[in-house]
Design a protein around this motif. Structure first.
Motif, PDB file in Angstrom:
ATOM      1  N   ALA A  62       0.826  -1.212   0.000  1.00 38.15           N
ATOM      2  CA  ALA A  62       0.000   0.000   0.000  1.00 38.15           C
ATOM      3  C   ALA A  62       0.862   1.265   0.000  1.00 38.15           C
ATOM      4  CB  ALA A  62      -0.936  -0.009   1.214  1.00 38.15           C
ATOM      5  N   VAL A  63       1.946   1.264   0.757  1.00 36.74           N
ATOM      6  CA  VAL A  63       2.820   2.454   0.788  1.00 36.74           C
ATOM      7  C   VAL A  63       3.524   2.608  -0.560  1.00 36.74           C
ATOM      8  CG1 VAL A  63       4.823   3.525   1.896  1.00 36.74           C
ATOM      9  CG2 VAL A  63       3.113   2.355   3.294  1.00 36.74           C
ATOM     10  N   ASN A  64       4.033   1.511  -1.097  1.00 38.97           N
ATOM     11  CA  ASN A  64       4.666   1.566  -2.420  1.00 38.97           C
ATOM     12  C   ASN A  64       3.691   2.072  -3.488  1.00 38.97           C
ATOM     13  OD1 ASN A  64       7.530   0.636  -2.636  1.00 38.97           O
ATOM     14  ND2 ASN A  64       6.737  -1.108  -1.492  1.00 38.97           N
ATOM     15  N   ALA A  65       2.428   1.673  -3.374  1.00 35.22           N
ATOM     16  CA  ALA A  65       1.427   2.071  -4.371  1.00 35.22           C
ATOM     17  C   ALA A  65       1.213   3.589  -4.355  1.00 35.22           C
ATOM     18  CB  ALA A  65       0.108   1.348  -4.121  1.00 35.22           C
ATOM     19  N   ARG A  66       1.591   4.260  -3.244  1.00 32.50           N
ATOM     20  CA  ARG A  66       1.493   5.722  -3.164  1.00 32.50           C
ATOM     21  C   ARG A  66       2.771   6.395  -3.629  1.00 32.50           C
ATOM     22  NH1 ARG A  66      -2.075   3.593  -0.960  1.00 32.50           N
ATOM     23  NH2 ARG A  66      -4.009   4.427  -0.121  1.00 32.50           N
ATOM     24  N   GLY A  67       3.656   5.640  -4.282  1.00 35.22           N
ATOM     25  CA  GLY A  67       4.873   6.229  -4.827  1.00 35.22           C
ATOM     26  C   GLY A  67       5.928   6.503  -3.768  1.00 35.22           C
ATOM     27  N   CYS A  68       5.767   5.894  -2.621  1.00 35.47           N
ATOM     28  CA  CYS A  68       6.717   6.100  -1.522  1.00 35.47           C
ATOM     29  C   CYS A  68       7.367   4.744  -1.259  1.00 35.47           C
ATOM     30  CB  CYS A  68       5.923   6.598  -0.307  1.00 35.47           C
ATOM     31  SG  CYS A  68       6.886   6.849   1.177  1.00 35.47           S
ATOM     32  N   ARG A  69       8.670   4.652  -1.394  1.00 36.84           N
ATOM     33  CA  ARG A  69       9.322   3.346  -1.296  1.00 36.84           C
ATOM     34  C   ARG A  69       9.246   2.768   0.109  1.00 36.84           C
ATOM     35  NH1 ARG A  69      15.038   4.168  -3.396  1.00 36.84           N
ATOM     36  NH2 ARG A  69      15.280   2.129  -2.424  1.00 36.84           N
ATOM     37  N   ASP A 117      -4.131 -17.965  -3.817  1.00 38.49           N
ATOM     38  CA  ASP A 117      -5.032 -17.103  -4.597  1.00 38.49           C
ATOM     39  C   ASP A 117      -5.691 -16.048  -3.711  1.00 38.49           C
ATOM     40  OD1 ASP A 117      -4.543 -18.280  -7.041  1.00 38.49           O
ATOM     41  OD2 ASP A 117      -6.058 -19.828  -6.739  1.00 38.49           O
ATOM     42  N   ASP A 118      -6.083 -16.447  -2.496  1.00 33.88           N
ATOM     43  CA  ASP A 118      -6.724 -15.492  -1.586  1.00 33.88           C
ATOM     44  C   ASP A 118      -5.769 -14.345  -1.233  1.00 33.88           C
ATOM     45  OD1 ASP A 118      -8.892 -17.137  -1.660  1.00 33.88           O
ATOM     46  OD2 ASP A 118      -8.593 -18.017   0.320  1.00 33.88           O
ATOM     47  N   LEU A 119      -4.524 -14.697  -0.950  1.00 41.11           N
ATOM     48  CA  LEU A 119      -3.544 -13.658  -0.594  1.00 41.11           C
ATOM     49  C   LEU A 119      -3.295 -12.733  -1.782  1.00 41.11           C
ATOM     50  CD1 LEU A 119      -0.975 -15.764   1.491  1.00 41.11           C
ATOM     51  CD2 LEU A 119      -2.561 -14.046   2.358  1.00 41.11           C
ATOM     52  N   LEU A 120      -3.227 -13.335  -2.968  1.00 40.93           N
ATOM     53  CA  LEU A 120      -3.014 -12.557  -4.195  1.00 40.93           C
ATOM     54  C   LEU A 120      -4.154 -11.569  -4.408  1.00 40.93           C
ATOM     55  CD1 LEU A 120      -0.829 -12.528  -6.336  1.00 40.93           C
ATOM     56  CD2 LEU A 120      -2.114 -14.220  -7.631  1.00 40.93           C
ATOM     57  N   MET A 121      -5.394 -12.016  -4.174  1.00 42.80           N
ATOM     58  CA  MET A 121      -6.542 -11.119  -4.329  1.00 42.80           C
ATOM     59  C   MET A 121      -6.492  -9.975  -3.322  1.00 42.80           C
ATOM     60  SD  MET A 121      -9.721 -13.660  -5.132  1.00 42.80           S
ATOM     61  CE  MET A 121     -10.822 -12.617  -4.183  1.00 42.80           C
ATOM     62  N   ILE A 170      -5.399  -3.972  -2.788  1.00 41.97           N
ATOM     63  CA  ILE A 170      -4.641  -2.820  -2.285  1.00 41.97           C
ATOM     64  C   ILE A 170      -3.871  -2.128  -3.404  1.00 41.97           C
ATOM     65  CG2 ILE A 170      -2.629  -2.237  -0.848  1.00 41.97           C
ATOM     66  CD1 ILE A 170      -3.808  -4.110   1.248  1.00 41.97           C
ATOM     67  N   SER A 171      -3.356  -2.885  -4.335  1.00 41.51           N
ATOM     68  CA  SER A 171      -2.649  -2.289  -5.472  1.00 41.51           C
ATOM     69  C   SER A 171      -2.773  -3.212  -6.678  1.00 41.51           C
ATOM     70  CB  SER A 171      -1.169  -2.082  -5.126  1.00 41.51           C
ATOM     71  OG  SER A 171      -0.448  -1.772  -6.297  1.00 41.51           O
ATOM     72  N   PRO A 172      -3.133  -2.651  -7.857  1.00 42.74           N
ATOM     73  CA  PRO A 172      -3.243  -3.513  -9.047  1.00 42.74           C
ATOM     74  C   PRO A 172      -1.893  -4.110  -9.438  1.00 42.74           C
ATOM     75  CG  PRO A 172      -3.520  -1.182  -9.613  1.00 42.74           C
ATOM     76  CD  PRO A 172      -3.494  -1.257  -8.125  1.00 42.74           C
ATOM     77  N   VAL A 173      -0.813  -3.421  -9.106  1.00 37.60           N
ATOM     78  CA  VAL A 173       0.521  -3.945  -9.421  1.00 37.60           C
ATOM     79  C   VAL A 173       1.342  -3.966  -8.132  1.00 37.60           C
ATOM     80  CG1 VAL A 173       2.447  -3.820 -11.035  1.00 37.60           C
ATOM     81  CG2 VAL A 173       0.287  -2.676 -11.593  1.00 37.60           C
ATOM     82  N   PRO A 174       1.151  -4.996  -7.310  1.00 31.87           N
ATOM     83  CA  PRO A 174       1.863  -5.043  -6.028  1.00 31.87           C
ATOM     84  C   PRO A 174       3.382  -5.112  -6.239  1.00 31.87           C
ATOM     85  CG  PRO A 174       0.159  -6.747  -6.147  1.00 31.87           C
ATOM     86  CD  PRO A 174       0.304  -6.183  -7.518  1.00 31.87           C
ATOM     87  N   GLU A 175       4.107  -4.433  -5.400  1.00 36.84           N
ATOM     88  CA  GLU A 175       5.571  -4.480  -5.400  1.00 36.84           C
ATOM     89  C   GLU A 175       6.030  -5.948  -5.329  1.00 36.84           C
ATOM     90  OE1 GLU A 175       7.493  -1.922  -5.629  1.00 36.84           O
ATOM     91  OE2 GLU A 175       9.432  -2.799  -5.073  1.00 36.84           O
ATOM     92  N   PRO A 176       6.843  -6.414  -6.291  1.00 40.17           N
ATOM     93  CA  PRO A 176       7.173  -7.855  -6.333  1.00 40.17           C
ATOM     94  C   PRO A 176       7.849  -8.382  -5.064  1.00 40.17           C
ATOM     95  CG  PRO A 176       7.768  -6.781  -8.396  1.00 40.17           C
ATOM     96  CD  PRO A 176       7.375  -5.687  -7.460  1.00 40.17           C
ATOM     97  N   ARG A 177       8.773  -7.592  -4.489  1.00 40.21           N
ATOM     98  CA  ARG A 177       9.434  -8.062  -3.261  1.00 40.21           C
ATOM     99  C   ARG A 177       8.402  -8.313  -2.159  1.00 40.21           C
ATOM    100  NH1 ARG A 177      10.982  -6.320   1.752  1.00 40.21           N
ATOM    101  NH2 ARG A 177      12.991  -7.037   2.528  1.00 40.21           N
TER     102      ARG A 177
END
Lengths: 415, 415
Positions: free
Chosen positions: A84-91, B48-52, B57-64
């Motif tokens: 969620a924080v990353n999604a706001r452009g904040c690393r 799948d549940d965790l992925l959803m 929260i973000s359409p493109v979740p931070e991969p790490r």
């Protein structure tokens, strides 16, 4: 740059919307130029759900494996918050207790922090990240995953704040701070602006649930300034600080901090205990061997060589302690023991009572005016606790709250 | 003592009852004198549940952070399984990918294992434990948590078996083994007793879902004997071994292993592509730059200096590749491209076809007898694949299955 540690409890991150709201707050602090380290608990009821799953499989789950299981909860919350924080452009980057260098002893389920090695956290802050750390967990000196016990995330936050020399450790919760009494019991309860570590410790030990005792002890030992506040508003909450420490709300400490209620204990009485040296030691060593925490202990004066001895223990540990009691009464030659679960403990806490005689007398009078009988009494320099019938407890809290002038002007609106 | 590695997939540990059943099986093996290492996937739909949740929260979740999140799934499954085994009086300890020494590269979401350091696992086995290892995950050379991509637990199991010199790597699943065709499409499909790594690779690449290709490659490279079998029965399943390796079911390899169906691809056609050197390289470099896996490529003969060029890609990657295609057709001067999602790929796999001419002709004839048109063809030494209309695909599979004598005597009962 100043470092702020923020801890968010399970209700603050209970679903995707709340996680987004927490992320907004974190980003705001970051944009104001702070280095932010966030400690997070598991979402909502996750820990209870995992515990139930384990107990469905075994009534007594292996402690090492139970810790491995429960730590999944913070892992889920912290990575979602980092997303969620990353999604706001904040690393942002999240770290497990192990990755954050939280080293504990090997007591699964109630491990103690023995050392913090914050090298990786410092590097991540220096790289410009908001750092998110899993609360409640660590890595033992045997390289096994451990948990710090219920409410352990508070301790994680204070310990990280101490290790990093943070300016403040903010504990975000679903209430506005520490109150003079539980607002659900006393509608006129007021938020306390500042409270000393010692008073907070007594309140926590006396049943106030807002902060875990161990985290307050840790803060006192390391001088970390703790700010308990609501994750739903921007209002200041309660500062938990040393008596000599200045805080923004620089007001004088009150005579009395608050009234606490603990309805989780049971009273055990051993009747006609032979009054000779070594008997008390025999009893409490046997109880301690079961790792049961004894709270109050009261021994009456002796009559004809015997005495009644009462003590309180957590009610949910009664089953575990019964077999020990059976053995003890035989060993010491007492005729029987009784267990009374219909009790509650009402405590008055305030550093001011050290220099004001008569506080105890006022408290007892307030109870007697209500016709409430006192069954046990125990005191410290800044606390007086009375055991009363469970059914009288809330009335007792309200009477004491009023007697010591703690009532606010108007009932608080429900939050 | 001989080491057996067992891998249980998500359906095998979907709830408390199934976890208990898996624990029973593990204890049985342990009591028969084997050292047992268990690799486990996340329970049921957990991943799948965790992925959803992440995508909420973000359409493109931070991969790490997504890797950090998803690895909670195996953590829950493995600790619950360890609790279940311990509850049967058989000592067990669970280990994360990191603790098990599974070192990967840094490509989050599809990391590759670069090394296994099984020191801790060996010590735990020597201490008498059943060892339970989280599938699908590892620790990167940067000390971050990684995942191996969908089906990665198979690879974890084979890699652990290789590192420990295990006697066999058993892959437990919800089917009885590898079949000559998908039993839902061909009711007369038969279980294959043994199949070579190469044939299994071709079947997996051609759409058979029972084993992840990467795990088969790993097994072939390291010579690990893989036994794919049902977690609901004690029946033997399918041995995946080298052509020279002996297994208990020492029967001769069949001419044809099976027929696979892949209905997850789309066909892209670039029309009237100028037929000059370098054009194909331009096209496929641009597509590869988007990390899209191209499967079949067919180029027809040239007419008047231009040719049609078709290739297949995963259907769900079509949106990602469309902008690249727009650019390519301009760059190479082709008038247009088309995307056809109504296709399916039917493949015949068998090591025996290397030495038997006419297999391809028989396959084409079986299709033509059904009036099914072949749109693309590609072959390897042990596989022939045809692209047909999606609506014809199941009929095509059944026709080929019958033509090559793969039909069993009676329809299988539904499991």
């Amino acid at each position: 740059m100043s470092i702020i540690v923020q801890k968010y409890g399970g209700t603050s991150v209970a679903d995707a919307d709340r996680i987004r709201a927490v992320a907004d707050r974190i980003v705001r602090y970051r944009e104001n130029g702070h280095d932010v380290v966030v400690v997070v608990s598991a979402m909502g009821d996750t820990t209870d759900d995992l515990l139930m799953l384990a107990q469905e499989i075994s009534p007594v789950p292996e402690p090492r494996e139970l810790d491995m299981l429960l730590t999944a909860g913070e892992r889920i919350a912290m990575s979602l918050l980092a997303i969620a924080v990353n999604a706001r452009g904040c690393r942002a980057a999240s770290y497990t207790g192990s990755q954050a260098g939280i080293i504990t002893d090997t007591r699964h389920g109630q491990a103690k922090i023995v050392e913090i090695r914050p090298k990786r956290i410092r590097e991540s802050l220096e790289a410009g990240n908001v750092v998110i750390v899993a609360g409640f967990q660590g890595l033992s000196t045997n390289y096994d995953i451990t948990t710090l016990g219920r409410g352990g995330s508070d301790t994680t936050a204070v310990a990280m704040a101490a290790a990093l020399g943070a300016e403040v450790c903010e504990i975000y919760t679903d209430v506005d701070g520490v109150f003079t009494a539980d607002p659900r019991v006393v509608r006129t309860a007021r938020r306390i602006d500042r409270i000393s570590y010692e008073e907070m410790l007594e309140l926590a030990a006396a049943g106030a649930k807002v902060l875990q005792s161990r985290s307050v002890e840790y803060a006192r030992r390391t001088g970390v300034r703790v700010h308990v506040r609501s994750s739903f508003t921007d209002e200041p909450g309660t500062w938990v600080v040393g008596e000599e420490q200045d805080v923004e709300v620089g007001m004088e400490a009150a005579l009395i901090s608050g009234v606490a209620l603990d309805d989780t204990e049971a009273k055990v009485t051993l009747e006609q205990v032979p009054d000779r040296p070594g008997v008390a030691a025999t009893i409490f060593k046997a109880v301690a061997a079961e790792a049961v925490n004894v709270d109050m202990i009261v021994q009456n004066v002796s009559h004809q060589g015997t005495t009644d001895l009462s003590f309180t223990i957590p009610r949910d540990e009664v089953p575990r302690v019964e077999s020990v009691l059976e053995r003890i009464v035989k060993e010491i030659g007492a005729p029987r023991y009784t267990v009374d679960e219909q009790i509650a403990k009402v405590s008055l806490v305030g550093a001011g009572m050290k220099s004001h005689p008569g506080v105890a007398a006022d408290m007892f009078e307030a109870l007697s005016e209500q016709g409430i009988n006192i069954e046990m009494i125990s005191t410290s320099a800044i606390r007086i606790s009375c055991v009363v019938r469970a059914g009288d407890a809330e009335r007792a809290v309200r009477a004491i709250h009023t007697r010591f002038g703690l009532d606010g002007e108007a009932p608080r609106a429900e939050g």
